[in-house]
Scaffold this motif. Sequence first.
Motif, PDB file in Angstrom:
ATOM      1  N   ILE A   1       0.833  -1.205   0.000  1.00  0.00           N
ATOM      2  CA  ILE A   1       0.000   0.000   0.000  1.00  0.00           C
ATOM      3  C   ILE A   1       0.866   1.253   0.000  1.00  0.00           C
ATOM      4  O   ILE A   1       0.548   2.248  -0.675  1.00  0.00           O
ATOM      5  CB  ILE A   1      -0.972  -0.025   1.199  1.00  0.00           C
ATOM      6  N   ASN A   2       1.969   1.232   0.728  1.00  0.00           N
ATOM      7  CA  ASN A   2       2.895   2.375   0.700  1.00  0.00           C
ATOM      8  C   ASN A   2       3.399   2.634  -0.709  1.00  0.00           C
ATOM      9  O   ASN A   2       3.523   3.793  -1.141  1.00  0.00           O
ATOM     10  CB  ASN A   2       4.086   2.110   1.624  1.00  0.00           C
TER      11      ASN A   2
ATOM     12  N   ALA B   1       0.205   9.706  -0.701  1.00  0.00           N
ATOM     13  CA  ALA B   1      -0.950   9.847   0.183  1.00  0.00           C
ATOM     14  C   ALA B   1      -0.505  10.109   1.617  1.00  0.00           C
ATOM     15  O   ALA B   1       0.583   9.678   2.032  1.00  0.00           O
ATOM     16  CB  ALA B   1      -1.801   8.587   0.134  1.00  0.00           C
ATOM     17  N   PRO B   2      -1.314  10.810   2.409  1.00  0.00           N
ATOM     18  CA  PRO B   2      -0.994  11.015   3.824  1.00  0.00           C
ATOM     19  C   PRO B   2      -0.905   9.687   4.567  1.00  0.00           C
ATOM     20  O   PRO B   2      -1.524   8.691   4.170  1.00  0.00           O
ATOM     21  CB  PRO B   2      -2.183  11.848   4.335  1.00  0.00           C
ATOM     22  N   SER B   3      -0.157   9.672   5.654  1.00  0.00           N
ATOM     23  CA  SER B   3       0.028   8.448   6.439  1.00  0.00           C
ATOM     24  C   SER B   3      -1.293   7.876   6.922  1.00  0.00           C
ATOM     25  O   SER B   3      -1.471   6.648   6.991  1.00  0.00           O
ATOM     26  CB  SER B   3       0.938   8.729   7.642  1.00  0.00           C
ATOM     27  N   LYS B   4      -2.253   8.763   7.261  1.00  0.00           N
ATOM     28  CA  LYS B   4      -3.548   8.282   7.762  1.00  0.00           C
ATOM     29  C   LYS B   4      -4.280   7.475   6.692  1.00  0.00           C
ATOM     30  O   LYS B   4      -4.952   6.488   7.006  1.00  0.00           O
ATOM     31  CB  LYS B   4      -4.411   9.456   8.207  1.00  0.00           C
ATOM     32  N   VAL B   5      -4.173   7.898   5.440  1.00  0.00           N
ATOM     33  CA  VAL B   5      -4.824   7.164   4.350  1.00  0.00           C
ATOM     34  C   VAL B   5      -4.222   5.767   4.246  1.00  0.00           C
ATOM     35  O   VAL B   5      -4.934   4.764   4.110  1.00  0.00           O
ATOM     36  CB  VAL B   5      -4.674   7.922   3.017  1.00  0.00           C
ATOM     37  N   VAL B   6      -2.903   5.693   4.316  1.00  0.00           N
ATOM     38  CA  VAL B   6      -2.221   4.400   4.264  1.00  0.00           C
ATOM     39  C   VAL B   6      -2.651   3.528   5.440  1.00  0.00           C
ATOM     40  O   VAL B   6      -2.973   2.346   5.275  1.00  0.00           O
ATOM     41  CB  VAL B   6      -0.694   4.583   4.259  1.00  0.00           C
ATOM     42  N   ASP B   7      -2.685   4.119   6.640  1.00  0.00           N
ATOM     43  CA  ASP B   7      -3.086   3.362   7.836  1.00  0.00           C
ATOM     44  C   ASP B   7      -4.504   2.818   7.698  1.00  0.00           C
ATOM     45  O   ASP B   7      -4.784   1.670   8.068  1.00  0.00           O
ATOM     46  CB  ASP B   7      -2.994   4.244   9.078  1.00  0.00           C
ATOM     47  N   ASP B   8      -5.415   3.644   7.170  1.00  0.00           N
ATOM     48  CA  ASP B   8      -6.805   3.220   6.995  1.00  0.00           C
ATOM     49  C   ASP B   8      -6.911   2.066   6.001  1.00  0.00           C
ATOM     50  O   ASP B   8      -7.667   1.116   6.204  1.00  0.00           O
ATOM     51  CB  ASP B   8      -7.670   4.395   6.519  1.00  0.00           C
TER      52      ASP B   8
END
Length: 281
Positions: A129-130, A136-143
């Motif tokens: 995903i990274n 993309a912002p880190s939060k988008v990746v985390d989600d």
Amino acid sequence: MTAQHDQNAGPDPYTSPKTFYGSELRRVREEAGLSQTEVGERCFCSGTYIGQFEAAVRRPQPDISRMLDEAFGTGKHFRRLCELARRSKLPSYFEDAAELEKLAEAISTYESTFVPGLLQTESYARALINAAQRFAPSKVVDDLVRSRMERGSVVDEATGPLLWVIIHEAVLNVRVGGASVMAEQLSALAETMRMNRRVLVQVLPYAAGEQAFLNGTMVLMAFADSPPAVYTESAYTGQLIDEPSLVAQYQRAYDLVRAASLPSEASLALIESTAKEFAKQ
């Protein structure tokens, strides 16, 4: 038949937009004195399908919502609720396929490059995903990582779908996240193969040569009370296919790929040996 023959209880309408949609559909239907079957007839679908929307099992669909508004004379009420309920952390092109994934009795999938999402470890998924969401912002990746891990939980459920997976041998050699991530992922895949009798994995070897699906992902989903569907995906888009003749064509091609793949035991041995090689690095 009257509405009283349908189930009386429903999910808490305030849990999510999807449950609110379901409760509104039930409320409007019962006020109209109609059964789920009668509403289904007006929307060219089964009463079971309507019941799945009411129970918030299926995500609302734009075409059904339009027909509901027409059937009940509710303006754009259900279309507006549908738009709200379809907002998701998942990519828009994958939302409907992810919903069907939860309902499938059996899932047959082919992957040419990566371990399928349902069987990915968190580290492996995060690396993929990274790479795909570099800006993309880190939060988008985390989600997205969280959503993928939540999807994978269906594999461990006693009532989860039968999962038949074919991966190309290239999947074992594409270094995702480095050697340690690959060793962890392949070891986890092997453990699932050994411990979960509802999961069967085969490797399509390089020696099999040219085969269908070599350049992409294919997921065939079978259901208890509705026709099968196919989902195909490339880097940033996907397509859900339910046209019977096309689904049948995908099924025949999948059967040929399955026949060309290594048996499960030989596949397990190859996966485990590759995991050990990565662990040494």
